[in-house]
Design a protein around this motif. Structure first.
Motif, PDB file in Angstrom:
ATOM      1  N   UNK A 336       0.820  -1.194   0.000  1.00 19.35           N
ATOM      2  CA  UNK A 336       0.000   0.000   0.000  1.00 19.35           C
ATOM      3  C   UNK A 336       0.856   1.248   0.000  1.00 19.35           C
ATOM      4  N   UNK A 337       0.215   2.395  -0.183  1.00 22.05           N
ATOM      5  CA  UNK A 337       0.904   3.684  -0.188  1.00 22.05           C
ATOM      6  C   UNK A 337       0.646   4.403   1.133  1.00 22.05           C
ATOM      7  N   UNK A 383      11.234  -3.770  -2.998  1.00 24.65           N
ATOM      8  CA  UNK A 383      10.315  -4.653  -2.275  1.00 24.65           C
ATOM      9  C   UNK A 383       9.154  -3.875  -1.673  1.00 24.65           C
ATOM     10  N   UNK A 384       9.366  -2.578  -1.370  1.00 23.37           N
ATOM     11  CA  UNK A 384       8.348  -1.757  -0.715  1.00 23.37           C
ATOM     12  C   UNK A 384       7.586  -0.864  -1.683  1.00 23.37           C
ATOM     13  N   UNK A 385       7.782  -1.044  -2.970  1.00 26.30           N
ATOM     14  CA  UNK A 385       7.098  -0.200  -3.936  1.00 26.30           C
ATOM     15  C   UNK A 385       5.612  -0.545  -4.016  1.00 26.30           C
ATOM     16  N   UNK A 386       4.861   0.276  -4.738  1.00 21.67           N
ATOM     17  CA  UNK A 386       3.402   0.187  -4.764  1.00 21.67           C
ATOM     18  C   UNK A 386       2.904  -0.739  -5.876  1.00 21.67           C
ATOM     19  N   UNK A 387       1.724  -1.339  -5.645  1.00 23.57           N
ATOM     20  CA  UNK A 387       1.092  -2.156  -6.676  1.00 23.57           C
ATOM     21  C   UNK A 387       2.008  -3.268  -7.145  1.00 23.57           C
ATOM     22  N   UNK A 388       1.924  -3.591  -8.435  1.00 21.39           N
ATOM     23  CA  UNK A 388       2.741  -4.665  -8.991  1.00 21.39           C
ATOM     24  C   UNK A 388       4.198  -4.298  -9.159  1.00 21.39           C
TER      25      UNK A 388
END
Length: 470
Positions: A336-337, A383-388
């Protein structure tokens, strides 16, 4: 003409072949009418394409009225360098439109009682001031979305005079607030009226074209038919790729219209932990449900505070108590963001007045330092980025499930392992998985750590460990 006896076998053979041919043709016809195998191939539920700049973005809610003594766009713009250094990417401005006078609440009124969808609140400045703010944000690689109140307007919005048929009516034929809610300063639109839909769509398009904003936060998005939002997204994307945030919690809004929606239930779960109504297993159960029920690439907005919670349900310190820092770590490292609300980074410890002037007191604070550190990690670690773009949360079961919530995320060689103690006692914990094994550096202490099957971690009360793969 008579058929000779010796011709009968050949004739019967011919008739049989013809019948077989006809049967085969019929079968082929029936087969051709069956759905193609391509109809059974999986398709992504989320059909929209998120703007590329969303991949590792954070979001910040701007309360312009309370932000500075002046309460203007120009005064707020002076904070942009600080917010950029904090790690903020998307600026969400609460509604910027003129506020109604009729049935106004408080001296200043609610942002969400819109008097004119095509104008700027003169308290905040001019249209040119707003354009300058957007331009300055863009020059710093930041993005701007504005709050849009499509469900209702102020009582004295000119549309009540020019197009009264665009509003719902009560049983006496009078304008009405949204039924069952204490929203006496606004009245409800009727989305069964196609002309009303066209007006609202054109107004949304106007601000993207005229001011170059990057999208919208849709107030009470679920009160409005989903097909309206689906069409709006298509028409806005024809102008430029936009980012859409729904103030709602429904998966269907993600299919064609919205990039992100609220993780209301995560906030409520974390608040319940502070109240003693839930423990770490409740956090586990939240993600067990959310990550299985929600489609891939549907981004959830994680938060410990926002204007609704702060205004009506006390400060983040009162709602989350000693678990506040642990909850912040979770909202940034989980799928999530993460959202940051105006003043959180300064340790906002009270409810801001909603209908009147109530200026934020700015100061350096450990909460701001924590967010800055976590935002840096989010930007750098895939690893902590958003969405796919990011890694899926992988549960890491442990022998203290009522005290410790633990998970890992992996993407393109980046790996993060998180263990959070949602209890008021120091806890020694071991893990019943292998995904967490390896060489790490604990992010906050900068301590090198080798996690092996026999590893035991000691996590202080209300504490957390964030391990980053070396």
């Amino acid at each position: 003409m008579k058929t000779k006896i010796w011709q009968l076998p050949a004739l019967l053979l011919l008739l049989g072949l013809t019948a077989c041919s006809q049967q085969s043709t019929s079968q082929q016809s029936q087969i051709s009418k069956q759905p193609s195998m391509t109809n059974y191939l999986p398709k992504p539920y989320v059909e929209i394409e998120h703007p590329a700049w969303v991949k590792n973005a954070t979001i910040y809610e701007v309360n312009v009225r309370q932000y500075t003594p002046q309460g203007t766009f120009n005064a707020f713009a002076e904070h942009l360098p600080r917010l950029k250094a904090l790690g903020v990417d998307i600026l969400w401005l609460m509604p910027i439109h003129p506020i109604g006078d009729k049935n106004r609440k408080g001296e200043k009124g609610s942002y969400y009682a819109v008097k004119d969808y095509m104008a700027v609140n003169p308290e905040f400045g001019t249209l040119d001031d707003f354009k300058a703010l957007v331009d300055r944000a863009h020059s710093m690689d930041m993005y701007v979305i504005i709050d849009w109140v499509a469900n209702h307007s102020a009582w004295d919005n000119p549309l009540t005079e020019t197009n009264p048929q665009w509003y719902t009516k009560d049983h006496n034929g009078n304008f009405q607030p949204t039924p069952w809610w204490d929203w006496s300063d606004i009245i409800d639109f009727d989305y069964q009226n196609p002309e009303m839909r066209e007006y609202m769509t054109n107004a949304l398009k106007y601000w993207v074209k005229e001011t170059n904003i990057d999208g919208y936060r849709a107030d009470v998005a679920g009160f409005i038919p989903t097909d309206f939002w689906d069409n709006v997204r298509t028409e806005l994307d024809d102008i430029k790729p936009v980012f859409m945030l729904a103030e709602w919690d429904a998966r269907d809004l993600h299919k064609k219209a919205f990039d992100m929606s609220y993780a209301w239930k995560l906030h409520d779960t974390l608040e319940a932990v502070n109240k003693g109504d839930k423990d770490a297993s409740g956090v586990y159960h939240y993600f067990a449900h959310a990550l299985n029920a929600w489609p891939d690439n549907a981004i959830k907005m994680n938060f410990v505070d926002n204007h609704d919670k702060n205004s009506w349900e006390q400060s983040m310190f009162e709602r989350h108590g000693p678990y506040l820092e642990a909850s912040i770590v979770l909202t940034v490292t989980a799928e999530g963001m993460p959202l940051l609300y105006s003043g959180q980074e300064a340790g906002l410890d009270r409810s801001l007045a909603f209908f009147d002037k109530d200026e934020i007191s700015w100061q350096s604070h450990p909460i701001g330092d924590l967010y800055k550190s976590l935002f840096t990690l989010k930007h750098q670690n895939k690893a902590l980025w958003n969405g796919n773009w990011g890694g899926k949360m992988i549960p890491v079961p442990n022998n203290k499930p009522k005290q410790v919530f633990s998970f890992a995320r992996i993407k393109d060689g980046d790996k993060v392992f998180v263990a959070i103690n949602f209890s008021d006692q120091p806890t020694q914990v071991q893990f019943n998985e292998n995904i967490q094994l390896g060489q790490y550096q604990e992010y906050f202490s900068q301590t090198a750590t080798n996690l092996v099957p026999e590893s035991t971690l000691t996590i202080p009360a209300y504490g957390y460990r964030v391990y980053v793969k070396q």
